[in-house]
Design an enzyme around this catalytic site. Structure first.
Site, PDB file in Angstrom:
ATOM      1  N   GLU A  50       0.832  -1.216   0.000  1.00  0.00           N
ATOM      2  CA  GLU A  50       0.000   0.000   0.000  1.00  0.00           C
ATOM      3  C   GLU A  50       0.864   1.262   0.000  1.00  0.00           C
ATOM      4  O   GLU A  50       0.638   2.175  -0.784  1.00  0.00           O
ATOM      5  CB  GLU A  50      -0.925   0.026   1.220  1.00  0.00           C
ATOM      6  CG  GLU A  50      -1.979  -1.069   1.271  1.00  0.00           C
ATOM      7  CD  GLU A  50      -2.977  -1.017   0.127  1.00  0.00           C
ATOM      8  OE1 GLU A  50      -3.046   0.005  -0.576  1.00  0.00           O
ATOM      9  OE2 GLU A  50      -3.691  -2.015  -0.079  1.00  0.00           O
ATOM     10  N   ASN A  54       1.436   3.946  -3.113  1.00  0.00           N
ATOM     11  CA  ASN A  54       1.100   5.366  -2.946  1.00  0.00           C
ATOM     12  C   ASN A  54       2.236   6.282  -3.380  1.00  0.00           C
ATOM     13  O   ASN A  54       2.001   7.301  -4.021  1.00  0.00           O
ATOM     14  CB  ASN A  54       0.724   5.647  -1.488  1.00  0.00           C
ATOM     15  CG  ASN A  54      -0.698   5.229  -1.176  1.00  0.00           C
ATOM     16  OD1 ASN A  54      -1.464   4.855  -2.059  1.00  0.00           O
ATOM     17  ND2 ASN A  54      -1.059   5.298   0.103  1.00  0.00           N
ATOM     18  N   ARG A 108      -9.112   3.688  -7.917  1.00  0.00           N
ATOM     19  CA  ARG A 108      -8.510   3.528  -6.598  1.00  0.00           C
ATOM     20  C   ARG A 108      -9.658   3.345  -5.611  1.00  0.00           C
ATOM     21  O   ARG A 108     -10.734   3.918  -5.794  1.00  0.00           O
ATOM     22  CB  ARG A 108      -7.702   4.774  -6.194  1.00  0.00           C
ATOM     23  CG  ARG A 108      -6.639   5.204  -7.179  1.00  0.00           C
ATOM     24  CD  ARG A 108      -5.596   4.159  -7.392  1.00  0.00           C
ATOM     25  NE  ARG A 108      -5.055   3.636  -6.133  1.00  0.00           N
ATOM     26  CZ  ARG A 108      -4.420   2.493  -6.035  1.00  0.00           C
ATOM     27  NH1 ARG A 108      -4.283   1.716  -7.081  1.00  0.00           N
ATOM     28  NH2 ARG A 108      -3.938   2.103  -4.882  1.00  0.00           N
TER      29      ARG A 108
END
Ligand code: ADP
Ligand code: MG
Lengths: 158, 115
Positions: A50, A54, A108
């Site tokens: 994650e 990002n 997303r």
């Protein structure tokens, strides 16, 4: 605070999406020294994935830059810092909110920070607009051997 | 990813790859939508039996396919989910709109899916 680390590693790579798997597998391999359970390892991989994703899609967007990971072990704990020198986050409170995403058109889900928070014990966001973002996460690892011993004891006592 | 369309039942089986992250979803999204448009099935079944890792990109992928299928008038189901993947699906609330269905035999699907 000065802490004595039992082990430490640093990893730096280009913000390419095919490095996402490389990053989470590497951190998981490093963390395996703490003898985590399968579930803990899966949690660590997901949280790293994650944060790294990002950096790549939000931090650098279409530009290219370097993503850095520092991982440390101390007292049955894994500490991970994942950072970029990208565009930074304007409103951290808003970014943390479940389902919030600045890129809904890219499909997303806005669940990244929620997953990091839930899968790790601690998650901090530091960010300066125009300078970059650093995510720090910590997780206490219940060594799987200890876990087995505990279960064994419980079985005998039951 | 492998897929197989069973015309008699109007079912499109899609067997997903081992890792579903941001990198993989870019490719998967296009492939799944292409297959759906090509066969216009009654139902799409996403088979997770080979999926060992999924992060929030997978949630976005499934939600996006749910919306796409709804738009073209196709149902969508999820099957054969492993515990670590189920944890993410549960947390996302996705299972409230797309339930996990049991009953599709693993080896049947495996044989049915073409490379
Ligand atoms: N490294 C980063 N650099 C800049 N912005 C970021 C970064 N990480 C997260 N963000 C911002 O926080 C939001 C929420 O992140 P997240 O919960 O992972 O959801 P998603 O990635 O699905 O958008 C992102 O949409 C983005 O606007
Ligand atoms: Mg994210």
């Amino acid at each position: 605070m000065i802490r004595r680390y039992e082990n430490e590693m640093k990893l730096e790579f280009m913000s390419k999406s095919n490095n996402e798997a490389f990053a989470r597998i590497t951190v998981a391999a490093f963390a395996s020294q703490l003898d985590p359970t399968i579930e803990e390892l899966a949690d660590i991989k997901t949280a790293v994935s994650e944060a790294v994703t990002n950096c790549i899609i939000h931090g650098y967007e279409k530009a290219e830059g370097m993503v850095q990971i520092v991982a440390r072990l101390y007292d049955h704990t894994l500490e991970i810092e994942i950072s970029d020198h990208g565009k930074g986050i304007e409103d951290i409170e808003l970014a943390r909110k479940p389902l919030y995403t600045s890129k809904p058109n890219l499909e997303r889900s806005g669940m990244g920070f929620t997953i990091m928070e839930n899968f790790m014990d601690e998650m901090q966001i530091e960010s300066v607009v125009g300078m970059g973002t650093k995510i720090t996460m910590r997780k206490k690892i219940s060594s799987s051997e200890e876990e087995e011993n505990k279960q064994e004891t419980n079985r005998i006592l039951a | 990813m492998k897929s197989r369309y069973v015309e008699e039942d109007g079912l499109l089986f899609i067997k997903l790859t081992e890792d579903i992250d941001h990198h993989e979803t870019e490719i998967l999204r296009r492939m799944i939508d292409n297959e759906v448009e090509r066969y216009m099935p009654r139902k799409v079944i996403l088979d997770f039996s080979r999926v060992l890792f999924m992060d929030s990109a997978g949630i976005g992928l499934i939600l996006g396919r749910y919306k796409f299928c709804k738009m073209v008038g196709t149902q969508i189901e999820i099957t054969n989910v492993k515990p670590s993947v189920k944890k993410i699906l549960e947390m996302s609330g996705l299972l409230k709109i797309i339930p996990i269905t049991a009953g599709y035999q693993n080896d049947f699907l495996w044989n049915a899916c073409q490379p």
